[in-house]
Motif scaffolding. Structure first.
Motif, PDB file in Angstrom:
ATOM      1  N   ASP A  14     -11.053   8.617  -2.628  1.00 20.19           N
ATOM      2  CA  ASP A  14     -10.782   7.648  -3.691  1.00 20.19           C
ATOM      3  C   ASP A  14      -9.882   6.514  -3.216  1.00 20.19           C
ATOM      4  OD1 ASP A  14     -12.298   9.218  -5.403  1.00 20.19           O
ATOM      5  OD2 ASP A  14     -10.548  10.193  -6.306  1.00 20.19           O
ATOM      6  N   GLU A  15      -9.028   6.795  -2.236  1.00 20.24           N
ATOM      7  CA  GLU A  15      -8.101   5.786  -1.725  1.00 20.24           C
ATOM      8  C   GLU A  15      -8.746   4.809  -0.744  1.00 20.24           C
ATOM      9  OE1 GLU A  15      -3.806   7.474  -1.067  1.00 20.24           O
ATOM     10  OE2 GLU A  15      -5.270   9.052  -0.545  1.00 20.24           O
ATOM     11  N   LEU A  16      -9.861   5.196  -0.140  1.00 15.15           N
ATOM     12  CA  LEU A  16     -10.460   4.392   0.939  1.00 15.15           C
ATOM     13  C   LEU A  16     -10.769   2.947   0.543  1.00 15.15           C
ATOM     14  CD1 LEU A  16     -12.701   7.004   2.756  1.00 15.15           C
ATOM     15  CD2 LEU A  16     -10.557   6.000   3.541  1.00 15.15           C
ATOM     16  N   PRO A  17     -11.367   2.684  -0.618  1.00 16.02           N
ATOM     17  CA  PRO A  17     -11.649   1.274  -0.945  1.00 16.02           C
ATOM     18  C   PRO A  17     -10.389   0.409  -1.003  1.00 16.02           C
ATOM     19  CG  PRO A  17     -12.921   2.725  -2.365  1.00 16.02           C
ATOM     20  CD  PRO A  17     -11.941   3.594  -1.615  1.00 16.02           C
ATOM     21  N   MET A  18      -9.309   0.920  -1.583  1.00 15.51           N
ATOM     22  CA  MET A  18      -8.076   0.140  -1.671  1.00 15.51           C
ATOM     23  C   MET A  18      -7.436  -0.019  -0.287  1.00 15.51           C
ATOM     24  SD  MET A  18      -6.128  -1.728  -3.426  1.00 15.51           S
ATOM     25  CE  MET A  18      -6.655  -1.437  -5.091  1.00 15.51           C
ATOM     26  N   ILE A  19      -7.482   1.012   0.534  1.00 18.96           N
ATOM     27  CA  ILE A  19      -6.948   0.923   1.890  1.00 18.96           C
ATOM     28  C   ILE A  19      -7.729  -0.108   2.690  1.00 18.96           C
ATOM     29  CG2 ILE A  19      -6.686   2.178   4.078  1.00 18.96           C
ATOM     30  CD1 ILE A  19      -6.046   4.674   2.331  1.00 18.96           C
ATOM     31  N   ASP A  20      -9.041  -0.111   2.536  1.00 19.60           N
ATOM     32  CA  ASP A  20      -9.888  -1.096   3.213  1.00 19.60           C
ATOM     33  C   ASP A  20      -9.477  -2.509   2.806  1.00 19.60           C
ATOM     34  OD1 ASP A  20     -12.332  -1.677   4.872  1.00 19.60           O
ATOM     35  OD2 ASP A  20     -13.016  -2.521   2.957  1.00 19.60           O
ATOM     36  N   THR A  21      -9.327  -2.722   1.511  1.00 23.70           N
ATOM     37  CA  THR A  21      -8.928  -4.041   1.006  1.00 23.70           C
ATOM     38  C   THR A  21      -7.546  -4.428   1.514  1.00 23.70           C
ATOM     39  OG1 THR A  21     -10.263  -3.759  -0.990  1.00 23.70           O
ATOM     40  CG2 THR A  21      -8.457  -5.363  -1.107  1.00 23.70           C
ATOM     41  N   ASP A  22      -6.597  -3.504   1.402  1.00 24.52           N
ATOM     42  CA  ASP A  22      -5.213  -3.803   1.797  1.00 24.52           C
ATOM     43  C   ASP A  22      -5.073  -4.051   3.300  1.00 24.52           C
ATOM     44  OD1 ASP A  22      -4.589  -3.443  -0.864  1.00 24.52           O
ATOM     45  OD2 ASP A  22      -3.550  -1.531  -0.570  1.00 24.52           O
ATOM     46  N   SER A  23      -5.726  -3.214   4.112  1.00 28.15           N
ATOM     47  CA  SER A  23      -5.593  -3.384   5.563  1.00 28.15           C
ATOM     48  C   SER A  23      -6.271  -4.673   6.028  1.00 28.15           C
ATOM     49  CB  SER A  23      -6.137  -2.169   6.309  1.00 28.15           C
ATOM     50  OG  SER A  23      -7.507  -1.985   6.053  1.00 28.15           O
ATOM     51  N   HIS A  24      -7.419  -4.999   5.444  1.00 28.37           N
ATOM     52  CA  HIS A  24      -8.067  -6.254   5.821  1.00 28.37           C
ATOM     53  C   HIS A  24      -7.246  -7.461   5.368  1.00 28.37           C
ATOM     54  CE1 HIS A  24     -11.710  -3.732   6.503  1.00 28.37           C
ATOM     55  NE2 HIS A  24     -11.737  -4.510   7.559  1.00 28.37           N
ATOM     56  N   ALA A  25      -6.538  -7.325   4.269  1.00 26.75           N
ATOM     57  CA  ALA A  25      -5.666  -8.418   3.820  1.00 26.75           C
ATOM     58  C   ALA A  25      -4.543  -8.671   4.827  1.00 26.75           C
ATOM     59  CB  ALA A  25      -5.087  -8.101   2.441  1.00 26.75           C
TER      60      ALA A  25
ATOM     61  N   ALA B  13      -2.449 -11.968   9.348  1.00 21.90           N
ATOM     62  CA  ALA B  13      -2.117 -12.133  10.770  1.00 21.90           C
ATOM     63  C   ALA B  13      -2.958 -13.242  11.400  1.00 21.90           C
ATOM     64  CB  ALA B  13      -2.319 -10.812  11.507  1.00 21.90           C
ATOM     65  N   LYS B  14      -4.216 -13.327  11.007  1.00 25.08           N
ATOM     66  CA  LYS B  14      -5.075 -14.406  11.533  1.00 25.08           C
ATOM     67  C   LYS B  14      -4.567 -15.766  11.073  1.00 25.08           C
ATOM     68  CE  LYS B  14      -9.343 -11.712  11.934  1.00 25.08           C
ATOM     69  NZ  LYS B  14     -10.710 -11.510  11.392  1.00 25.08           N
ATOM     70  N   ARG B  15      -4.231 -15.876   9.790  1.00 28.50           N
ATOM     71  CA  ARG B  15      -3.711 -17.154   9.278  1.00 28.50           C
ATOM     72  C   ARG B  15      -2.400 -17.535   9.969  1.00 28.50           C
ATOM     73  NH1 ARG B  15      -5.269 -14.730   4.565  1.00 28.50           N
ATOM     74  NH2 ARG B  15      -3.118 -14.277   3.966  1.00 28.50           N
ATOM     75  N   ALA B  16      -1.597 -16.527  10.312  1.00 28.00           N
ATOM     76  CA  ALA B  16      -0.320 -16.778  10.985  1.00 28.00           C
ATOM     77  C   ALA B  16      -0.496 -17.093  12.469  1.00 28.00           C
ATOM     78  CB  ALA B  16       0.602 -15.564  10.820  1.00 28.00           C
TER      79      ALA B  16
ATOM     80  N   LYS C  37       3.898  -3.620   7.635  1.00 31.59           N
ATOM     81  CA  LYS C  37       2.836  -4.105   6.735  1.00 31.59           C
ATOM     82  C   LYS C  37       1.569  -3.274   6.910  1.00 31.59           C
ATOM     83  CE  LYS C  37       4.352  -8.925   6.659  1.00 31.59           C
ATOM     84  NZ  LYS C  37       3.944 -10.321   6.810  1.00 31.59           N
ATOM     85  N   LEU C  38       1.222  -2.999   8.159  1.00 31.91           N
ATOM     86  CA  LEU C  38       0.016  -2.193   8.412  1.00 31.91           C
ATOM     87  C   LEU C  38       0.214  -0.745   7.967  1.00 31.91           C
ATOM     88  CD1 LEU C  38      -1.123  -3.783  11.747  1.00 31.91           C
ATOM     89  CD2 LEU C  38      -2.441  -3.684   9.620  1.00 31.91           C
TER      90      LEU C  38
END
Length: 112
Positions: free
Chosen positions: A18-29, A34-37, A92-93
């Motif tokens: 159940d946590e995987l979708p939110m973890i996917d969203t949060d980690s990609h964010a 990091a890319k923007r920085a 953050k990660l």
């Protein structure tokens, strides 16, 4: 600036389906941040369905890897100005992935 490896072994990633979708969203964010920085170098996860092999100088391939060697899980490589900055990104990660992260610095190689 130094390159830092921020990683976790797969056995540390203990979450419910159940946590995987939110973890996917949060980690990609965090990765997008990091890319923007401008600090993101590359990242991903080790495909554990493909067994590692040991390749010798003559090209021989063996399924017997170094004893105690284990590289699995997920990772990111970031180029950062200080260890303190690396700790901030690792935190953050860790929050996004819901597991603590290991932090290592790559040795500088002037030819790279």
């Amino acid at each position: 600036m130094a390159k830092y490896l921020i990683s976790f072994p797969s056995e540390a990633f203990v979450v419910s389906d159940d946590e995987l979708p939110m973890i996917d969203t949060d980690s990609h964010a965090v990765i997008e941040e990091a890319k923007r920085a401008g600090v993101y170098v590359f990242g991903g996860g080790i495909d554990e369905s493909v067994a590692p092999v040991l390749v010798s100088a003559d090209g021989a391939v063996s399924s017997r890897i170094y004893p105690g060697s284990r590289i699995n899980g997920g990772f990111a490589v970031l180029e950062l100005p200080t260890r303190e900055a690396a700790v901030e990104w690792a935190a953050k990660l860790a929050a996004a992935c819901r597991c603590s992260q290991e932090l290592r610095v790559f040795g500088f190689d002037p030819a790279s």
